[in-house]
Design a protein around this motif. Structure first.
Motif, PDB file in Angstrom:
ATOM      1  N   ASP A 313       7.073  -0.233 -19.699  1.00 51.02           N
ATOM      2  CA  ASP A 313       5.870   0.592 -19.797  1.00 51.02           C
ATOM      3  C   ASP A 313       5.171   0.343 -21.129  1.00 51.02           C
ATOM      4  N   ILE A 314       4.014   0.972 -21.295  1.00 47.62           N
ATOM      5  CA  ILE A 314       3.181   0.728 -22.467  1.00 47.62           C
ATOM      6  C   ILE A 314       3.884   1.129 -23.751  1.00 47.62           C
ATOM      7  N   VAL A 315       4.687   2.182 -23.717  1.00 42.36           N
ATOM      8  CA  VAL A 315       5.414   2.614 -24.913  1.00 42.36           C
ATOM      9  C   VAL A 315       6.426   1.552 -25.338  1.00 42.36           C
ATOM     10  N   THR A 316       7.114   0.967 -24.348  1.00 41.65           N
ATOM     11  CA  THR A 316       8.067  -0.097 -24.641  1.00 41.65           C
ATOM     12  C   THR A 316       7.355  -1.315 -25.200  1.00 41.65           C
ATOM     13  N   LEU A 317       6.284  -1.731 -24.539  1.00 48.24           N
ATOM     14  CA  LEU A 317       5.562  -2.923 -24.976  1.00 48.24           C
ATOM     15  C   LEU A 317       5.045  -2.787 -26.398  1.00 48.24           C
ATOM     16  N   ALA A 318       4.637  -1.567 -26.775  1.00 49.63           N
ATOM     17  CA  ALA A 318       4.081  -1.347 -28.106  1.00 49.63           C
ATOM     18  C   ALA A 318       5.152  -1.171 -29.169  1.00 49.63           C
ATOM     19  N   GLY A 319       6.431  -1.262 -28.782  1.00 49.45           N
ATOM     20  CA  GLY A 319       7.511  -1.149 -29.757  1.00 49.45           C
ATOM     21  C   GLY A 319       7.689   0.243 -30.306  1.00 49.45           C
ATOM     22  N   MET A 320       7.516   1.258 -29.447  1.00 52.23           N
ATOM     23  CA  MET A 320       7.568   2.646 -29.903  1.00 52.23           C
ATOM     24  C   MET A 320       8.700   3.452 -29.280  1.00 52.23           C
ATOM     25  N   ARG A 321       9.672   2.758 -28.711  1.00 48.71           N
ATOM     26  CA  ARG A 321      10.776   3.462 -28.053  1.00 48.71           C
ATOM     27  C   ARG A 321      11.758   4.027 -29.078  1.00 48.71           C
ATOM     28  N   GLU A 322      12.082   5.310 -28.973  1.00 50.66           N
ATOM     29  CA  GLU A 322      13.036   5.945 -29.867  1.00 50.66           C
ATOM     30  C   GLU A 322      14.459   5.474 -29.581  1.00 50.66           C
ATOM     31  N   ASP A 323      14.747   5.143 -28.310  1.00 51.12           N
ATOM     32  CA  ASP A 323      16.119   4.803 -27.941  1.00 51.12           C
ATOM     33  C   ASP A 323      16.453   3.327 -28.148  1.00 51.12           C
ATOM     34  N   LEU A 324      15.484   2.527 -28.616  1.00 51.03           N
ATOM     35  CA  LEU A 324      15.730   1.119 -28.888  1.00 51.03           C
ATOM     36  C   LEU A 324      15.805   0.880 -30.393  1.00 51.03           C
ATOM     37  N   THR A 325      16.516  -0.161 -30.786  1.00 48.11           N
ATOM     38  CA  THR A 325      16.637  -0.482 -32.205  1.00 48.11           C
ATOM     39  C   THR A 325      15.325  -1.040 -32.743  1.00 48.11           C
ATOM     40  N   ASP A 326      15.200  -1.042 -34.061  1.00 54.91           N
ATOM     41  CA  ASP A 326      13.996  -1.590 -34.689  1.00 54.91           C
ATOM     42  C   ASP A 326      13.835  -3.076 -34.369  1.00 54.91           C
ATOM     43  N   VAL A 327      14.945  -3.780 -34.266  1.00 55.97           N
ATOM     44  CA  VAL A 327      14.889  -5.213 -33.956  1.00 55.97           C
ATOM     45  C   VAL A 327      14.282  -5.429 -32.573  1.00 55.97           C
ATOM     46  N   ILE A 328      14.751  -4.666 -31.585  1.00 59.69           N
ATOM     47  CA  ILE A 328      14.226  -4.813 -30.224  1.00 59.69           C
ATOM     48  C   ILE A 328      12.768  -4.372 -30.175  1.00 59.69           C
ATOM     49  N   ASN A 329      12.442  -3.243 -30.803  1.00 58.01           N
ATOM     50  CA  ASN A 329      11.053  -2.770 -30.802  1.00 58.01           C
ATOM     51  C   ASN A 329      10.120  -3.801 -31.431  1.00 58.01           C
ATOM     52  N   THR A 330      10.559  -4.425 -32.490  1.00 54.20           N
ATOM     53  CA  THR A 330       9.734  -5.452 -33.139  1.00 54.20           C
ATOM     54  C   THR A 330       9.507  -6.633 -32.206  1.00 54.20           C
ATOM     55  N   GLN A 331      10.559  -7.058 -31.503  1.00 56.43           N
ATOM     56  CA  GLN A 331      10.415  -8.182 -30.577  1.00 56.43           C
ATOM     57  C   GLN A 331       9.492  -7.826 -29.416  1.00 56.43           C
ATOM     58  N   MET A 332       9.594  -6.584 -28.929  1.00 54.18           N
ATOM     59  CA  MET A 332       8.704  -6.135 -27.856  1.00 54.18           C
ATOM     60  C   MET A 332       7.247  -6.193 -28.316  1.00 54.18           C
ATOM     61  N   TYR A 333       7.006  -5.719 -29.519  1.00 59.80           N
ATOM     62  CA  TYR A 333       5.650  -5.707 -30.048  1.00 59.80           C
ATOM     63  C   TYR A 333       5.094  -7.125 -30.147  1.00 59.80           C
ATOM     64  N   ARG A 334       5.905  -8.047 -30.636  1.00 61.31           N
ATOM     65  CA  ARG A 334       5.438  -9.429 -30.774  1.00 61.31           C
ATOM     66  C   ARG A 334       5.157 -10.057 -29.419  1.00 61.31           C
ATOM     67  N   THR A 335       6.014  -9.777 -28.440  1.00 59.94           N
ATOM     68  CA  THR A 335       5.794 -10.310 -27.093  1.00 59.94           C
ATOM     69  C   THR A 335       4.508  -9.748 -26.498  1.00 59.94           C
ATOM     70  N   PHE A 336       4.286  -8.457 -26.694  1.00 55.27           N
ATOM     71  CA  PHE A 336       3.079  -7.814 -26.196  1.00 55.27           C
ATOM     72  C   PHE A 336       1.849  -8.400 -26.885  1.00 55.27           C
ATOM     73  N   SER A 337       1.946  -8.642 -28.186  1.00 56.97           N
ATOM     74  CA  SER A 337       0.829  -9.238 -28.925  1.00 56.97           C
ATOM     75  C   SER A 337       0.454 -10.599 -28.341  1.00 56.97           C
TER      76      SER A 337
END
Length: 350
Positions: A313-337
């Motif tokens: 979902d959009i929250v995951t893609l934007a790297g804003m998930r509370e239940d995911l690590t910062d490393v995963i959130n950062t990778q999600m954000y870069r992929t979405f970018s």
């Protein structure tokens, strides 16, 4: 949960506390979506900064829950008043907005987090406080009923993560802040001052909500988005990601809300160009989307994310998930970018 059904007849029982009431609200809204029953859903709120203090009110309206975009209206009430008047003014603003806007849904569900305000406007006896305001609301309710609308009032617990209520709360606080700057004339009567405030509010009625998300999308944002978004890569891409999360996009569905003369449809296919359409459905971006989803799945695999937590979902893609690590959130954000930049959807528009 206290519910007023029929045209607007009160039922006063409330059991189970705020947690049970929140679950009941979510279940009720889900049933409306599942049954595809055309229903206008309204969340109202009032806020006083100081109580007494600058007071505002707001309403968030979904003209057909689950199938139309929401919009918000807010109104500064007085430079010095209280929460109760703010709550009543929130109901008044909602009812008056519904009276002025044609609706295809005959059933209206109004959710308010103030039981006293609900009891006042749905009762029949004269009230001591704000009698003129309550009388006006009752008259407008009768008019809607005569037009064939069934009005249902439900108590909605505040500050419990219910998306529409949270949005109404924020808008009411903004309206209260605006009320601090209201210049009142000491020679005015209370009715004249109230009329002046209403006139100013009516000038903003056609201003569309800052949110361009459907109910499901909005719930995901309100309930799951805990972390701030990342600030990586190109600034323009950062801006576009923030717009996609908030709904303030250049996509045609949102532009149509601001200007009805603008087509809401995707320039590539005959479907409304919503955020979900751009992210998951538009055929033009199938190759870019496939690449993005592959990289997301690869990230989940690399870090051993359980299957039930592998959302896109959009929250995951934007790297804003509370239940995911910062490393995963950062990778999600870069992929979405990379997806946004490769589609080039916003290159010309921005």
């Amino acid at each position: 949960m206290g519910t007023i059904t029929g045209s607007f007849t009160p039922t006063t029982h409330t059991t189970g506390g705020k947690d049970k009431a929140r679950d009941d609200i979510i279940h009720m809204l889900q049933n409306i979506s599942d049954n595809r029953q055309p229903t206008t859903v309204v969340f109202t709120d009032g806020s006083a900064l100081g109580n007494p203090g600058p007071t505002g009110s707001a309403a968030v309206i979904y003209e057909q829950w689950g199938s139309t975009e929401p919009f918000a209206v807010r109104k500064p009430v007085a430079s010095k008043s209280n929460n109760y008047e703010g709550e009543l003014e929130g109901l008044h603003l909602a009812i008056e907005t519904l009276s002025r806007r044609p609706s295809t849904a005959n059933h209206v569900l109004i959710l308010c987090d103030c039981k006293a305000a609900i009891e006042s406007v749905t009762g029949t006896q004269q009230v001591t406080a704000y009698n003129s305001l309550v009388h006006s609301i009752r008259n407008k309710l009768r008019s809607l009923h005569l037009q064939g609308h069934t009005i249902q009032f439900t108590w909605c617990p505040g500050h419990m993560g219910i998306p529409g209520n949270e949005i109404a709360d924020k808008e009411a606080k903004l309206a209260a802040a605006e009320a601090a700057n209201i210049q009142t004339n000491a020679s005015w009567t209370r009715q004249q001052a109230t009329k002046h405030i209403e006139t100013q509010a009516h000038m903003r009625w056609d201003r569309r909500t800052k949110l361009n998300t459907k109910s499901e999308h909005m719930q995901k944002i309100a309930m799951n988005m805990k972390k701030k978004g990342k600030a990586l890569g190109k600034r323009r891409t950062q801006i576009n990601i923030n717009r996609l999360v908030s709904g303030h996009t250049k996509l045609n569905a949102y532009q149509n809300w601001k200007n009805p003369e603008t087509s809401p449809n995707c320039p590539n296919c005959d479907a409304p160009e919503t955020t979900n359409h751009f992210l998951y459905h538009c055929a033009r971006y199938e190759r870019e989307r496939h690449q993005m989803l592959q990289e997301i799945e690869s990230t989940y695999e690399t870090y051993g994310t359980p299957a039930e937590n592998r959302h896109t979902d959009i929250v995951t893609l934007a790297g804003m998930r509370e239940d995911l690590t910062d490393v995963i959130n950062t990778q999600m954000y870069r992929t979405f970018s990379q997806y946004i930049e490769s589609t080039r959807r916003f290159d010309v528009l921005n």
